[in-house]
Every structure is written in C-alpha cells, then in structure tokens.
Design an enzyme around this catalytic site. Sequence first.
Site, PDB file in Angstrom:
ATOM      1  N   GLU A  18       0.832  -1.214   0.000  1.00  0.00           N
ATOM      2  CA  GLU A  18       0.000   0.000   0.000  1.00  0.00           C
ATOM      3  C   GLU A  18       0.867   1.264   0.000  1.00  0.00           C
ATOM      4  O   GLU A  18       2.071   1.201   0.272  1.00  0.00           O
ATOM      5  CB  GLU A  18      -0.924  -0.014   1.228  1.00  0.00           C
ATOM      6  CG  GLU A  18      -0.187  -0.243   2.555  1.00  0.00           C
ATOM      7  CD  GLU A  18      -0.616   0.695   3.652  1.00  0.00           C
ATOM      8  OE1 GLU A  18      -0.861   1.880   3.365  1.00  0.00           O
ATOM      9  OE2 GLU A  18      -0.678   0.246   4.812  1.00  0.00           O
ATOM     10  N   LYS A 150      -3.577  -0.973  13.776  1.00  0.00           N
ATOM     11  CA  LYS A 150      -2.882   0.252  14.174  1.00  0.00           C
ATOM     12  C   LYS A 150      -2.880   0.368  15.702  1.00  0.00           C
ATOM     13  O   LYS A 150      -3.880   0.097  16.362  1.00  0.00           O
ATOM     14  CB  LYS A 150      -3.575   1.481  13.578  1.00  0.00           C
ATOM     15  CG  LYS A 150      -3.377   1.613  12.087  1.00  0.00           C
ATOM     16  CD  LYS A 150      -3.616   3.021  11.592  1.00  0.00           C
ATOM     17  CE  LYS A 150      -5.073   3.400  11.499  1.00  0.00           C
ATOM     18  NZ  LYS A 150      -5.274   4.637  10.688  1.00  0.00           N
TER      19      LYS A 150
HETATM   20  N1  PSU Z   1      -0.747   1.802  10.214  1.00  0.00           N
HETATM   21  C1  PSU Z   1       0.145   2.774  10.495  1.00  0.00           C
HETATM   22  N2  PSU Z   1       0.082   3.939   9.780  1.00  0.00           N
HETATM   23  C2  PSU Z   1      -0.838   4.121   8.784  1.00  0.00           C
HETATM   24  C3  PSU Z   1      -1.746   3.062   8.480  1.00  0.00           C
HETATM   25  C4  PSU Z   1      -1.659   1.942   9.228  1.00  0.00           C
HETATM   26  O1  PSU Z   1       0.969   2.638  11.404  1.00  0.00           O
HETATM   27  O2  PSU Z   1      -0.856   5.186   8.167  1.00  0.00           O
HETATM   28  C5  PSU Z   1      -2.762   3.253   7.381  1.00  0.00           C
HETATM   29  C6  PSU Z   1      -3.026   1.984   6.561  1.00  0.00           C
HETATM   30  O3  PSU Z   1      -2.942   2.343   5.201  1.00  0.00           O
HETATM   31  C7  PSU Z   1      -4.452   1.610   6.920  1.00  0.00           C
HETATM   32  C8  PSU Z   1      -5.047   2.981   7.178  1.00  0.00           C
HETATM   33  O4  PSU Z   1      -5.105   0.940   5.889  1.00  0.00           O
HETATM   34  O5  PSU Z   1      -4.021   3.630   7.921  1.00  0.00           O
HETATM   35  C9  PSU Z   1      -6.376   2.929   7.886  1.00  0.00           C
HETATM   36  O6  PSU Z   1      -6.856   4.218   7.940  1.00  0.00           O
HETATM   37  P1  PSU Z   1      -8.381   4.500   8.420  1.00  0.00           P
HETATM   38  O7  PSU Z   1      -8.405   4.167   9.889  1.00  0.00           O
HETATM   39  O8  PSU Z   1      -8.570   5.973   8.163  1.00  0.00           O
HETATM   40  O9  PSU Z   1      -9.253   3.628   7.602  1.00  0.00           O
END
Ligand code: PSU
Length: 291
Positions: A18, A150
């Site tokens: 990604e 996360k």
């Molecule tokens: N984990 C991290 N940093 C990030 C992400 C995950 O340590 O930036 C990203 C990944 O791309 C994940 C996204 O798919 O955050 C999820 O974001 P949201 O909660 O807005 O859906």
Amino acid sequence: MIRVADEVRESGAVVALETTLVAHGFPPGEGVEVGLESERQVRAAGAVPATIGVLDGEVVVGLTADELERFDAGARKVGPRDLAVCAVQGAVGATTVGGTLVVMRAAGISWLGTGGLGGVHRGFPTPPDVSADLAQLARTQALVVSAGVKSLLDVPATAELLESLGVPVLGYRVDTLPLFYAAAGGPPVSGRLESAEEAAGAARAHWQLGGGGLLLGRPPDEPLDDVEPLIEQALGAAHEQGVAGQAVTPFVLSYLHRESGGRTQRANKDLIAQNARLAGEIAVAAAQSSS
Ligand code: PSU
Ligand code: MN
C-alpha cells in the site's frame, strides 16, 4: 484505467504493497525509503512487489521508484470509496489497506504486506470511526500480513468485529494478535500458523469454501513493550488540540516518534519490512504448491 506493470502481470507470485504508509506514515521524505525497502524484502523472498497507488488518472499496480517519489504528504488518502473519484480527478492517491484490497481484486493479487490494519477507534461510538479496511477485507479473497492493527485503535473491539465479519485472525507462530509495537498482550487469535506453507494452505482452503479475507498477525522481531502509555498521552493531546478523523494517525505517529526518541519509528520501519518479507514467502509457497 488500471495499469499493471509487466513483471506483475507475468509473475505467479505477487505481493501488493500500500502507499498510505509511504505518504502519511512517516516524516516527509522517509516513507519512500520504507516503501522501497518493502519491495526489496518481497524480492528477497523470490516474489514480485506490486506497490499500488493512483497517479495521473490511472490506478497503478506496480509503481516505479520514480512514481513512488510522488507519494508525499500532499497525496490524498484513498480508501475503497475514494479510488474512482481520485482517478477521474487526476489526483495523487495513496491507497489504504482497504483501497489496496479493491485494486488487488481487480488485478487478481492475493497477498498484501503492511504495518497495521485499520479498525475500531478507541471510545467507539464517540467518534463512530471504524476503518473501511475491515469491511473490505471481509469481502476480498486476500491474505494481509500485518503486525496486528494500528496501535492507537481498540484492538479487542477490532478483533471482535473481524470475528463477526467471518475474517480469520491468525497468528504467525503466536497465540495472540500482536499489538503493533508490542508482541504480547493482545486478544487470542482464531488460529496459529507455523510456516509460510501453512499460511498459503489455510488461505487456499478458506477461499475454496467461499471465504473472503484473512489477517495474519506477525509480531515484530524486536518488540517495544513500553509504548502504550505514550499512545494514551498522544491520543489525549490529539483530543485537546482538536485533531480528528484522518489527521489522528499522522499526529499520533509523530508524537510517538518524538517522545520515544525515534524508537517507534525504527520499530515501525522494521516491522513493515518483516511483514513484506513474510508475505513474499507466502506468495512463493502458494505459487509452488499450485504448480
Ligand atoms: N498503520 C500505520 N500507519 C498508517 C496506516 C496503518 O501505522 O498510516 C494506514 C493503513 O494504510 C491503513 C489505514 O489501511 O491507515 C487505515 O486508515 P483509516 O483508519 O482511516 O481507515
Ligand atoms: Mn478511520
């Protein structure tokens, strides 16, 4: 509208990567190196990396190094709902895990390596923030290798929701879901796998039964076990300063980096590389067992 790199189209063992973590997961300039290192790890395992993002009106599967340079903090964060509009408007779009999964399905790629999956935010339903990663994983036949979800999320609630969605939450040589920086203390996994071959076999069997996505949690080789109090502090500071929505993750990550003297950032880089490597090994194992 979808452009697939030649080597991606020709390989039987492809790992998707990604671009949200490249654009928004690290301080300016550092994310690209993290992305390139993931690609090197996939290649070292014998597979072909397909880094995915939206660029110049196209959804690109297999960005070149020069193209990856354009994924800086100015890029849009692109989830499943955002892909089409981003492409039509010609904007630079850094795909989340959920956004990447949509593209994987279109391109026929089954394996993804990343840092942490999105999930249920702490304090749900205030705010009522649940990542689109979860629903997209449930409906996509793909296996995601991550260090869990996360770090700033409600991990037990996320694991519960994945269970409701029918997504296997598996542990790579562990019985509990890794907590991103920390290896121990997470909720129990629904199954423990011991090898890349076993992971490839589990995924294939799940898909033969009509199942969708699987999450495979791989604990970091050098876990940090003292970050949780800092995460609490960071979330408190974000709340006080009115930081909300998509801005929360970058705020928390840079807070942790500053307050840990760079330790969390190093750990984050390392675990992303380790996960990419394992995803590569699984892709190779799957290709070998189907040939
Ligand atoms: N984990 C991290 N940093 C990030 C992400 C995950 O340590 O930036 C990203 C990944 O791309 C994940 C996204 O798919 O955050 C999820 O974001 P949201 O909660 O807005 O859906
Ligand atoms: Mn969210």
